[in-house]
Structure formats: structure tokens, C-alpha cells
Design a protein around this motif. Structure first.
Motif, PDB file in Angstrom:
ATOM      1  N   GLU A 616       0.828  -1.208   0.000  1.00  8.84           N
ATOM      2  CA  GLU A 616       0.000   0.000   0.000  1.00  8.84           C
ATOM      3  C   GLU A 616       0.861   1.256   0.000  1.00  8.84           C
ATOM      4  O   GLU A 616       0.540   2.251  -0.670  1.00  8.84           O
ATOM      5  N   ILE A 619       2.200   1.717  -3.527  1.00 11.54           N
ATOM      6  CA  ILE A 619       1.150   2.216  -4.425  1.00 11.54           C
ATOM      7  C   ILE A 619       0.993   3.721  -4.253  1.00 11.54           C
ATOM      8  O   ILE A 619       0.920   4.477  -5.239  1.00 11.54           O
ATOM      9  N   ARG A 635      -3.131   4.653  -9.194  1.00  8.54           N
ATOM     10  CA  ARG A 635      -3.674   4.091  -7.958  1.00  8.54           C
ATOM     11  C   ARG A 635      -4.833   3.141  -8.255  1.00  8.54           C
ATOM     12  O   ARG A 635      -4.913   2.045  -7.671  1.00  8.54           O
ATOM     13  N   PHE A 636      -5.723   3.531  -9.150  1.00  7.53           N
ATOM     14  CA  PHE A 636      -6.859   2.662  -9.492  1.00  7.53           C
ATOM     15  C   PHE A 636      -6.363   1.336 -10.064  1.00  7.53           C
ATOM     16  O   PHE A 636      -6.830   0.265  -9.663  1.00  7.53           O
ATOM     17  N   ASP A 639      -4.677  -0.779  -7.348  1.00  5.16           N
ATOM     18  CA  ASP A 639      -5.673  -1.303  -6.419  1.00  5.16           C
ATOM     19  C   ASP A 639      -6.418  -2.491  -7.019  1.00  5.16           C
ATOM     20  O   ASP A 639      -6.682  -3.489  -6.336  1.00  5.16           O
ATOM     21  N   ARG A 640      -6.746  -2.370  -8.294  1.00  3.98           N
ATOM     22  CA  ARG A 640      -7.436  -3.484  -8.955  1.00  3.98           C
ATOM     23  C   ARG A 640      -6.501  -4.693  -9.083  1.00  3.98           C
ATOM     24  O   ARG A 640      -6.949  -5.847  -9.006  1.00  3.98           O
ATOM     25  N   ARG A 642      -4.282  -5.646  -6.949  1.00  2.00           N
ATOM     26  CA  ARG A 642      -4.302  -6.323  -5.653  1.00  2.00           C
ATOM     27  C   ARG A 642      -5.644  -7.003  -5.386  1.00  2.00           C
ATOM     28  O   ARG A 642      -5.699  -8.069  -4.756  1.00  2.00           O
ATOM     29  N   ALA A 643      -6.713  -6.403  -5.868  1.00  2.00           N
ATOM     30  CA  ALA A 643      -8.038  -6.956  -5.605  1.00  2.00           C
ATOM     31  C   ALA A 643      -8.323  -8.211  -6.423  1.00  2.00           C
ATOM     32  O   ALA A 643      -9.142  -9.045  -6.014  1.00  2.00           O
TER      33      ALA A 643
END
Length: 845
Positions: A616, A619, A635-636, A639-640, A642-643
Motif C-alpha cells: 500500500e 502504491i 492508484r486505481f 488497487d485493482r 491487488r483486488a
């Protein structure tokens, strides 16, 4: 008693009487090949001399010197002594010939003794006696033990053969033992007797011949020669031989002789030869080359085969039933992914091949396709980088020239597949709403599990084949649209960041990755250890107990873990292997290791949380560096990543769950066959194939042979990642150049640097890894990952940046380098090494 047999009287059925070496000499003599005349003192004579000594006892097997002394002290009956002494009129070679020797899977080269230029009856008898005793040298006993051969059943015959007083002699392999290429003769030659070359006492001349052409000629210094003495025996003499000891004509004649020998046996041979003072070429020995990897049987012409087993982290062979199940899965892939149904699903897809108990896939269509060349190596770059390098090295070979230039047929197939499985809508959904995508793929697993139980009125075998052929493979294209966007978004972020991202930073984004079923399993194992630690009975785990011997509270905790994850095991794609719920000894061993971990900062859940926090932080830092306009997009995207990226493990996990059910069904089939007497016990079913299980009949002999073959293959250490149909291993031809500073190099897999003690582990079952040690292994599958919980770093011979071991190492935050050639041979347990997961190097600390 048949104490003496001439070579010409030896038949192919006489192995137990004459041993491997003499049997081959008899076969070659009958074939008209130039074998020096001779006889064999049979095993009947050996039995008469040592039959009362009980040499097969465990005590003597553990004391080879004592066994040799007993043999040398045994009296030789007069009739045997008289029969042997008659061969002392001319110089002879006296050579051991064991019944376990020159076999297709074990050559036993040099394990027993040979005596050269023996002259006189008493000297011949003494040499024969010493050969008998040499069956019990330390090296011979150790070699038999390593090859699983019972000391008590091995017997020894002795060859007595006229000496060839050679001007030049040596060895010849009819296939290249380094590259594996068949029908390529490799010849080592030196003046004098062949003992100089065989014993490694001289740097010989070296020749490589293929198709009647000398491809390589490398002259050795040949500073020593072995010569016969006039009164018997041999001596080593200094020599000066700067010129080649063979003419081109002699080299080609040797290669032609090698072809004749190989043609006669139908397999590559390791031969010894000699050229006498008259220029006559003699063949003095031939045995199978046992180190060559068997070649998959594919279509005619040069083909390239990729080892799928290695790509899945398996160096061990797969059981015959495991292979049979994978054949059916390959047929399902052909129908589902490529739209090409297979006429006989049990035979597998045309690209599916087996050799040495490993799965190979025919890469030739990929190499001959412009689209295949563009896409497949890139996939391998992140999954199995060494194979990608080898594959690109084949692009320039004329036999693999591009014949399919149009990309349209493959694109059309891809579009049909995408429409069928709604790949684009699912991918868009995953990016827009990761939680909804995760619920969708979880439901796919729930639906699969609902179809696994045996329906009423359906036989276990029919249901097993239905699951394999129709229910498992469609899951993969259904799930991948949820996982793949994570990696696509990671790549997009990398493109947008460019040089603003430092080496290793993007990979660090995947540390402490959530939603990975294998990581969740490993962390649950750690939590299980933490709960068990609170019980007074926890110390029982250090005694390597069985499940039955565990204290009740510990067994209850373990059973809870196995209820969820008991379908898994090491080498889990092989349904012939017991699942953890059947045999949890590996899990118990891992728990015992985890209980030794006392430092809270090294706890796996702490390391995982630390990795997630670092991801995090990275990122946020990368988004800041990208600037005000690109930062939010970075960032988007990350984040995706990691998701979604953690979902990559789900397809295989669901397949493994289904394979566990198929295993249970086949066990029922095995129980029925055992009850009918077709096999000895239910688990023999895993050494048959699906068609054989359906046909029935007396299958006991088949099972016995398959078990023996499987056991031998378990001992094989080197498996080629890519193998050509002429036997060539391209990676061996390329010969990787070591780093200048002595470092081992591979693919960076998980950034960071760690110095620690290496622990080389070839099999995770029962392996012990102290907290803070660096795990060095051939490859991994999910069954290995519990060892990662205490590892400080990882070095693997296989894999790429996105292979299974690399992903899990990143998630645990341990530095890792993968795709390191010969790591398990170059590194030794106990060595201090430094693993640099950012640069991809392993150095000696």
C-alpha cells in the motif's frame, strides 16, 4: 553344471547365468560384430564358491569389507579351478559380469573389477576369484542400494576374453550423452589400452560424428598411455601425442560400427572399442546408455516437446492413472478451448504426450505459427522464463520455420471462446466491481462441488470420466476473466509509469496479496499451529506422530483444517497420490516446524501483514510520482491488481478438489477389481489406465511392472524442460554461461535481499526447514508452500516472475530468485548465500 560357456553359445535368455556384460558380448558375437573371442565363467561357479556364505544378510550388506574377505577366503572346488586355468595360454582380460549390470535403467559401469593382460592359469584363476569378491566393493554395494536392487539376489559371472593389444582404444556413445541427440556418435580415443580413457586418467581426443560427417574434433594432450607388460599386467607410461590418434577414416568407421550396434539393440549404446597393431577394429563391450531421457512418441519429423510436468512444479513422475486422467483433461481442453473435439477422449489431445512418467506438450505448432511465436514466449516469460529462452532459441532452426503466417484462424477461435464464456463482460465486471467478480467465481466452485457426488444408478468409473471430460476444464475460461484483469492492470500501470518505477517496485505491489486460496490455506495452517501451541500436548508433534497417535485436542484441530483443505497434497495434479485427508503426515511435519518459530516478528501472519502494508505504501508513492493527472489512474490500476490477481490460484484449486473426488471414485473401482482378483489391492488401480480399469482381466503383472518403472523414475534427477524428438535437449546445447563473479543467475521473482543458510529440499514431504533458512528447491506447487512460512528466501530451478512459487514468495515478502539452472546441485545445505530478488542473483556469502 555349466561352469563355462563360449560367447557364441550364450542366448538372450541367459542373463541369470552369465550376467549383463557377457550376455551383450554373446548377442554381439551372434550378430557378426567384431568381438574378440572369449568365454564366461557362469554364475553356477560363483554359487558353488559362495553359496553357503549368506551374503544377502543385512549385516554383510552393511559391511562390504567383511563380505569381500569371506569371498576371498572361500575355497574354489577343483573342477571349477581346472576349468578356469585352461584359459591361461594367451593374454586375456578378466572382467566381472553381474546379473544386475548393463541393464536398460542401470549400467553398473565400473562397479565391479576388471583385470587386463592376465597371463597363466593360476593368474587367471586368481583374477576370477577377485572379480567374484568385487561384487562386494563399497562402490558396488552403494550403487545397488541407490538403484533399489536387492544384494541377496545379485550373482556374478566372469568374462575371460582374448586381449586386444591395441594401438589406440577408447569409448563411443552412439547418442550424445550431454545434449541427448540420438544418432550422434561421441568418441573419446587415446593411444594404448582403453583403460586410460575409461578410468579418466588421460585427456583423450574427442570426436562428434553425425550423418557421416565429423562435426567436432578436439584433441587432448594424451600425456599418458596404458600398455601391456610382457610378463602380464599393465603399466602407465608417459607419452607425447600432439597429433590426432585416429584418422578421419577410422573415426567414420567407428561411427558406422556404432550405428550397427545401435540398430541391433534398437536403443543407444555405450561401447568400448580397440584398434590393434594390424589396424583391425574390435568392439570389446556394449551396454545401454541409461542416462538419456526417453523421447515422447509424436508425429514424424523433428518436433519440440515442452515438459508440462515441470511447469507444474513436478520433478517426480506421475502415476499411470494420473497420466490417464490428464489425457482426458487434455481432450477436454482441445474441445473447449480450441473447438477441436477428440475422437477418443481417453487417448488425449494430439498435442499430449508422455515420456518417463512426465507430461509433454507438442510445441511444434506454436513454433511454426507467427501468432504462437508472438504470444506463447511472452506467457512463458512470467510463468517459466527459462523455457521461454529455450523456445526463442529454436526460432532460427529451419525445421521450425513459420508455416502458419496468418493470425486470423487463431483470432477467430479466440473470439469464439471469448463469446462462449463471456470473457469481455466478466473482465469488465471484475475491473468495475471486484467483489461481485469474486462472488461469481466462488459460485462456480459451489456449483462444481454440487456436481461431484456420485448420482444414483451411475457407476463410479462412468462418473469419474464424466467429471474429467466435461466438468473441470470449462471452469478455467470462466474464472480467468476475473483474475487476468489484475495482471493487465499491473502491466498498464507499468507502461504509464515507465522509468518512474524502480526495479522490483511493481512486483512488490503484489506482496501480501489478498483473496489467494493457497495463501489463505498457509495462513490458516499457521493459525492452527498457534492454537495447538496453547495445548500442553503440542510437544507430541515433535515426535513425528501419525494422525492416530495425536492427542485428541490436537487431532480435532487438525481435522478441522483437513475438512477444508484435505483435498490438497504435494504434486496434487496427480490423482494417484494420497490427499492430505488420507495421509496428513506432511501437514503434521509442517506444524512441527511452525511450532519451533519463536520470534513474533517472523510469524507468517505478521510478515504477510507487513508485506500488505508495504504494498500500500508503494502504491501511494508510485501514484505520487506519476503526477496529478496520471496518479489517480495508477492508484486505481494497482488497487485493482491487488483486488483481482490473487484469484489466479482458484482454477487449479477447483480442479484439484474435483481430482480428489475422481480419486475417491477410482478407489471404489480398485476395490471392486481387487475383490475380483484382477489386482492385489485397491490402490493398484492408480498403476493402470482408465481403459484398462474398464476392460478388467488379470492386471497384476501390469501393475507390478508399472510400479517398478515408477520407482525407477522417482530416482531420476534431471528432467528436460524442452526436448526435441531426436533426443536433443536445447538447453544443454546452449550451455548457460555462469556469471563472471561466480553468482548464480535467474529471474527476479520477489524483491529484496537476504543472507542466510541454504537448505536444499528435493521433496517437501518430511522436509525440515529451520526459521530463517533459505529454501533451495527444483520447483514448487501449492503442496510446497507451507515451507514458505518459515523460509527467509527462495531459490528455484524452475519458474518465472508469475509462477506459483514466485507469487507466494511475494505475498509472504521473502526475496526469491527463480529459473536458476542447476541450483539444487550448485548449492549445498549449510552454505551461507545471499539471495537478491531484485537483480535475480544468488551469491555465496
Amino acid at each position: 553344471m555349466s561352469y563355462i560357456l563360449k560367447f557364441r553359445d550364450i542366448g538372450v535368455e541367459d542373463l541369470r547365468l552369465v550376467g549383463g556384460k557377457a550376455l551383450n558380448l554373446g548377442i554381439l558375437t551372434a550378430a557378426g560384430l567384431p568381438i574378440p573371442p572369449g568365454v564366461v565363467v557362469t554364475t553356477e561357479a560363483y554359487d558353488q564358491v559362495v553359496g553357503s556364505l549368506d551374503l544377502g544378510s543385512p549385516e554383510l550388506a552393511a559391511d562390504p569389507a567383511g563380505a569381500r574377505a569371506l569371498v576371498m577366503g572361500a575355497a574354489i572346488p577343483d573342477d571349477i579351478a581346472k576349468a578356469v586355468r585352461q584359459f591361461g595360454d594367451v593374454p586375456v582380460a578378466v572382467r566381472s559380469s553381474a546379473t544386475a549390470e548393463d541393464l536398460p535403467y542401470a549400467s553398473f559401469a565400473g562397479q565391479q573389477d576388471t583385470y587386463l593382460n592376465v597371463i597363466g592359469g593360476d593368474a587367471v584363476l586368481d583374477a576370477v576369484h577377485r572379480c567374484w569378491a568385487s561384487l562386494w566393493t563399497d562402490r558396488a554395494v552403494a550403487y545397488r542400494a541407490a538403484n533399489g536392487i536387492d544384494h541377496g539376489v545379485v550373482r556374478l559371472a566372469v568374462v575371460i576374453q582374448e586381449m586386444v593389444q591395441s594401438e589406440v582404444a577408447g569409448v563411443m556413445f552412439t547418442a550424445n550423452p550431454v545434449t541427448g541427440r540420438r544418432r550422434e556418435a561421441v568418441i573419446d580415443a587415446s593411444p594404448g589400452l582403453g583403460e586410460a580413457v575409461v578410468s579418466g586418467a588421460v585427456n583423450p581426443d574427442h570426436f562428434v560424428v553425425r550423418d557421416g560427417r565429423i562435426l567436432e574434433r578436439r584433441l587432448g594432450d594424451k600425456r599418458m598411455a596404458v600398455r601391456s607388460l610382457a610378463g602380464g599386467g599393465v603399466e602407465r607410461v608417459a607419452a607425447e601425442h600432439d597429433a590426432a590418434c585416429l584418422t578421419d577414416a577410422q573415426v567414420l568407421a567407428l561411427a558406422e560400427l556404432g550405428n550397427r550396434v545401435e540398430d541391433h539393440y534398437g536403443s543407444p549404446q555405450d561401447t568400448e572399442w580397440a584398434i590393434d597393431t594390424d589396424g583391425t577394429l574390435w568392439l570389446t563391450q556394449a551396454r545401454p546408455i541409461t542416462t538419456l531421457y526417453p523421447i515422447p512418441q509424436g508425429p514424424p519429423g523433428l518436433r519440440a516437446f515442452f515438459c508440462f510436468s515441470l511447469a507444474q512444479g513436478l520433478t517426480r513422475p506421475i502415476t499411470p492413472m494420473g497420466i490417464s486422467a490428464l489425457r482426458m483433461l487434455s481432450a477436454s481442453i482441445s474441445a473447449t478451448v480450441f473447438g477441436s473435439p477428440v475422437a477418443d477422449p481417453r487417448a488425449g489431445a494430439p498435442a499430449f504426450h508422455e515420456a518417463g512418467g512426465r507430461i509433454f506438450v507438442d510445441l511444434t505448432p506454436v513454433l511454426r505459427s507467427s501468432l504462437g511465436r508472438a504470444l506463447v514466449p511472452r506467457v512463458f516469460d512470467v510463468m517459466e522464463a527459462r523455457s521461454a529462452t529455450v523456445m526463442r532459441g529454436l526460432f532460427g532452426e529451419p525445421e521450425f520455420g513459420v508455416t502458419q503466417r496468418s493470425k486470423r484462424p487463431a483470432i477467430r477461435r479466440g473470439l469464439r471462446l471469448a463469446r462462449k464464456f463471456r470473457v469481455l463482460p466478466h473482465a469488465v465486471q471484475a475491473i468495475a466491481n471486484p467483489e461481485k467478480a469474486r462472488r461469481r467465481v466462488a459460485q462456480l466452485g459451489t456449483d462444481l462441488k454440487a456436481r461431484l457426488p456420485l448420482p444414483p444408478g451411475v457407476t463410479p468409473l462412468d462418473h469419474a470420466e464424466w467429471l474429467l471430460s466435461t466438468q473441470m476444464i470449462p471452469l478455467v475460461p470462466s474464472i480467468l476473466p476475473a483474475a487476468a484483469p489484475g495482471f493487465i492492470m499491473l502491466g498498464l500501470a507499468g507502461k504509464l509509469l515507465g522509468a518512474k518505477a524502480k526495479p522490483g517496485e511493481l512486483a512488490s505491489v503484489l506482496r501480501g496479496l489478498p483473496h489467494n486460496v493457497t495463501t489463505e490455506m498457509d495462513l490458516e495452517l499457521w493459525h492452527l499451529a498457534e492454537r495447538i501451541r496453547k495445548h500442553p500436548e503440542a510437544t507430541a508433534l515433535h515426535d513425528n506422530p501419525t494422525r492416530r497417535d495425536l492427542p485428541p485436542l490436537v487431532r480435532e484441530e487438525l481435522d478441522g483444517f483437513l475438512t477444508r483443505y484435505g483435498d490438497r497434497t504435494v504434486a496434487e495434479i496427480d490423482l494417484g497420490l494420497p490427499r492430505w485427508r488420507e495421509d496428513p503426515s506432511h501437514v503434521i511435519g509442517v506444524l512441527a516446524n511452525l511450532l519451533r518459530l519463536e520470534d513474533p516478528s517472523l510469524a507468517p501472519d505478521a510478515l504477510f501483514a507487513k508485506g500488505a502494508a508495504e504494498a500500500e505504501t508503494i502504491i501511494a508513492d508510485l501514484a505520487r510520482r506519476a503526477g496529478r493527472l496520471r496518479g489517480p489512474l495508477i492508484r486505481f490500476a494497482l488497487d485493482r491488481a491487488r483486488a483481482l490477481a490473487g484469484l489466479r490460484e482458484l482454477p487449479k484449486y477447483y480442479l484439484v478438489v474435483a481430482l480428489a473426488t475422481v480419486r475417491d471414485l477410482l478407489w471404489q473401482v480398485g476395490a471392486d477389481l481387487a475383490e475380483r482378483g484382477a489386482i492385489e489391492k485397491p490402490d493398484d488401480i492408480f498403476f493402470l489406465t482408465l481403459p484398462e480399469a474398464r476392460e478388467g482381466g488379470d492386471l497384476r503383472t501390469t501393475v507390478t511392472k508399472r510400479r517398478d518403472d515408477y520407482t525407477r523414475e522417482l530416482r531420476r534427477r534431471h528432467i528436460p524442460r524442452i526436448l526435441l524428438s531426436d533426443g536433443t535437449e536445447p538447453e544443454a546445447v546452449a550451455r548457460t554461461t555462469p556469471a563472471a563473479d561466480g553468482a548464480l543467475t535467474g529471474t527476479p521473482a520477489s524483491s529484496g535481499q537476504v543472507t542466510g543458510t541454504a537448505r536444499v529440499v528435493l521433496d517437501p514431504i518430511g522436509a525440515h526447514l529451520e526459521p530463517g533458512e533459505i529454501l533451495v528447491c527444483p520447483s514448487t506447487d501449492p503442496g510446497w508452500t507451507p515451507l514458505f512460512l518459515t523460509a527467509a528466501g527462495l531459490v528455484m530451478e524452475m519458474g518465472g516472475a508469475n509462477s506459483h512459487g514466485a507469487v507466494v514468495a511475494r505475498e509472504y515478502g521473502i526475496p526469491a530468485v527463480v529459473g536458476v539452472p542447476h541450483a539444487t546441485e550448485s548449492l549445498k545445505t549449510g552454505q551461507r548465500i545471499t539471495v537478491d530478488g531484485t537483480s535475480g542473483t544468488v551469491t555465496f556469502a
